[in-house]
Design an enzyme around this catalytic site. Structure first.
Site, PDB file in Angstrom:
ATOM      1  N   SER A   1       0.811  -1.215   0.000  1.00  0.00           N
ATOM      2  CA  SER A   1       0.000   0.000   0.000  1.00  0.00           C
ATOM      3  C   SER A   1       0.846   1.267   0.000  1.00  0.00           C
ATOM      4  O   SER A   1       1.579   1.527  -0.939  1.00  0.00           O
ATOM      5  CB  SER A   1      -0.960  -0.033   1.192  1.00  0.00           C
ATOM      6  OG  SER A   1      -1.926   0.964   1.108  1.00  0.00           O
TER       7      SER A   1
ATOM      8  N   ASP B   1      -2.767   6.133  -2.944  1.00  0.00           N
ATOM      9  CA  ASP B   1      -1.587   5.493  -2.364  1.00  0.00           C
ATOM     10  C   ASP B   1      -1.047   4.487  -3.379  1.00  0.00           C
ATOM     11  O   ASP B   1      -1.535   4.403  -4.512  1.00  0.00           O
ATOM     12  CB  ASP B   1      -1.894   4.865  -1.008  1.00  0.00           C
ATOM     13  CG  ASP B   1      -2.913   3.729  -1.085  1.00  0.00           C
ATOM     14  OD1 ASP B   1      -3.473   3.520  -2.175  1.00  0.00           O
ATOM     15  OD2 ASP B   1      -3.139   3.061  -0.063  1.00  0.00           O
TER      16      ASP B   1
ATOM     17  N   ASP C   1      -1.149   1.313  -3.970  1.00  0.00           N
ATOM     18  CA  ASP C   1      -1.977   0.294  -4.611  1.00  0.00           C
ATOM     19  C   ASP C   1      -3.373   0.807  -4.941  1.00  0.00           C
ATOM     20  O   ASP C   1      -4.256   0.032  -5.295  1.00  0.00           O
ATOM     21  CB  ASP C   1      -2.060  -0.969  -3.748  1.00  0.00           C
ATOM     22  CG  ASP C   1      -2.744  -0.730  -2.404  1.00  0.00           C
ATOM     23  OD1 ASP C   1      -2.748   0.426  -1.940  1.00  0.00           O
ATOM     24  OD2 ASP C   1      -3.252  -1.690  -1.801  1.00  0.00           O
TER      25      ASP C   1
ATOM     26  N   ASP D   1      -5.887   1.976  -3.189  1.00  0.00           N
ATOM     27  CA  ASP D   1      -7.089   1.667  -2.402  1.00  0.00           C
ATOM     28  C   ASP D   1      -7.370   2.765  -1.382  1.00  0.00           C
ATOM     29  O   ASP D   1      -8.206   2.600  -0.497  1.00  0.00           O
ATOM     30  CB  ASP D   1      -6.985   0.301  -1.716  1.00  0.00           C
ATOM     31  CG  ASP D   1      -5.945   0.257  -0.597  1.00  0.00           C
ATOM     32  OD1 ASP D   1      -5.147   1.205  -0.472  1.00  0.00           O
ATOM     33  OD2 ASP D   1      -5.938  -0.733   0.155  1.00  0.00           O
TER      34      ASP D   1
END
Length: 298
Positions: free
Chosen positions: A66, A281, A283, A285
């Site tokens: 992340s 961020d 990734d 999400d």
């Protein structure tokens, strides 16, 4: 148990590093990527058991850390409706990751199967993906060994965002039912959310450009694909921090966590009053929106 007869052989290729204790939490496992080989292998085994415990429903596995630094990586499991792993299984994950020997790995698998009353004759199904981190290919190979050890029916979705993997899992498990969620492909994802967005903005004034800080992560190429699918002035974007090839740039001086923690715009973003800005961020999400006031202050 005969079904676990290949596990020790595969496990021997992925020994647990000495002196490290792993813990599965809300974000899954997350630490320095090079230490995660054994853990990721074992998550592959657990994904198989989790699928069998759900009578062969598809379980998702995402390799990502992340908003963490690029040197880090992580892995988390996705339950059948695209939700987080059931909390009661988090302890199993930690127990499996900290087994010291190959024989103990088999023992933990056996104890989980017995405790949960799992029918091991069920064919397990798992889908998996990763983000753009340099340790991703190595960890993906470890995961694939875990899946192979238990003869999992597995599908690799490649490099996608975490929300996309959650979407794929839900689509696969609801296909052919009244609750069918959509087509389990990238194109299906863009279609579902693109059309929902257009319904939301229908009849409203055309907005100004949205400037997106993509944290030099997987969100950069994916949001551009989304924009192409929507193909509407309502989704007019300008993507910044979109270098997914250069090592050392992921989440550095950019991204949602940087903006939230520092209360300032990311590198590469010059803010003007009245304009719209957001950051993903690593990734994609997480998203934060921000703007400059009339004086130009963040």
């Amino acid at each position: 148990m005969a079904v676990f007869e290949n596990v020790s052989q595969y496990s021997a290729k992925h020994p647990k590093p000495a002196g490290i204790t792993f813990a599965y939490g809300t974000a899954g496992f997350r630490t320095i990527g090079e230490t995660l080989d054994s853990t990721v292998f074992r998550v592959g085994l657990l994904a198989a058991l989790r699928s069998q415990s759900k009578q062969g429903k598809v379980i998702g596995v995402m390799i990502t850390a992340s908003h963490n630094h690029e040197r880090d990586n992580g892995i988390k499991l996705v339950d059948p409706m695209g939700e987080m792993l059931q909390q009661s299984w988090e302890g199993y994950c930690s127990e499996m990751a900290n087994a010291e020997t190959d024989d103990q790995v088999v023992q933990v698998l056996t104890s989980i199967a017995q405790a949960e009353g799992i029918d091991l004759s069920v064919t397990p199904r798992v889908v998996y993906a990763r983000d753009t981190r340099p340790s991703g290919p190595m960890l993906q190979a470890a995961l694939e060994d875990g899946l192979a050890a238990l003869a999992v029916d597995a599908t690799n979705y490649g490099i996608v965002t975490t929300p996309q993997l959650h979407y794929f899992v839900r689509c696969l498990n609801t296909a052919g039912t009244p609750a069918a969620y959509g087509e389990p492909t990238e194109a299906g994802y863009y279609e579902r959310y693109g059309q929902a967005f257009l319904r939301l903005v229908d009849g409203r004034p055309t907005p100004t450009t949205l400037y997106i800080d993509a944290a030099n992560g997987v969100g950069a190429p994916q949001v551009r694909k989304l924009a192409a699918a929507i193909n509407s002035p309502y989704f007019n974007i300008d993507v910044r921090n979109c270098d997914t090839e250069t090592l050392g740039k992921l989440n550095i001086d950019c991204g949602a966590d940087y903006v939230k923690s520092n209360q300032r715009q990311p590198v590469g973003m010059t803010m003007q009053p009245g304009a719209r800005y957001c950051s993903f961020d690593g990734d994609a999400d997480r998203i934060v929106y921000y703007y400059a006031d009339e004086s130009g202050a963040f």
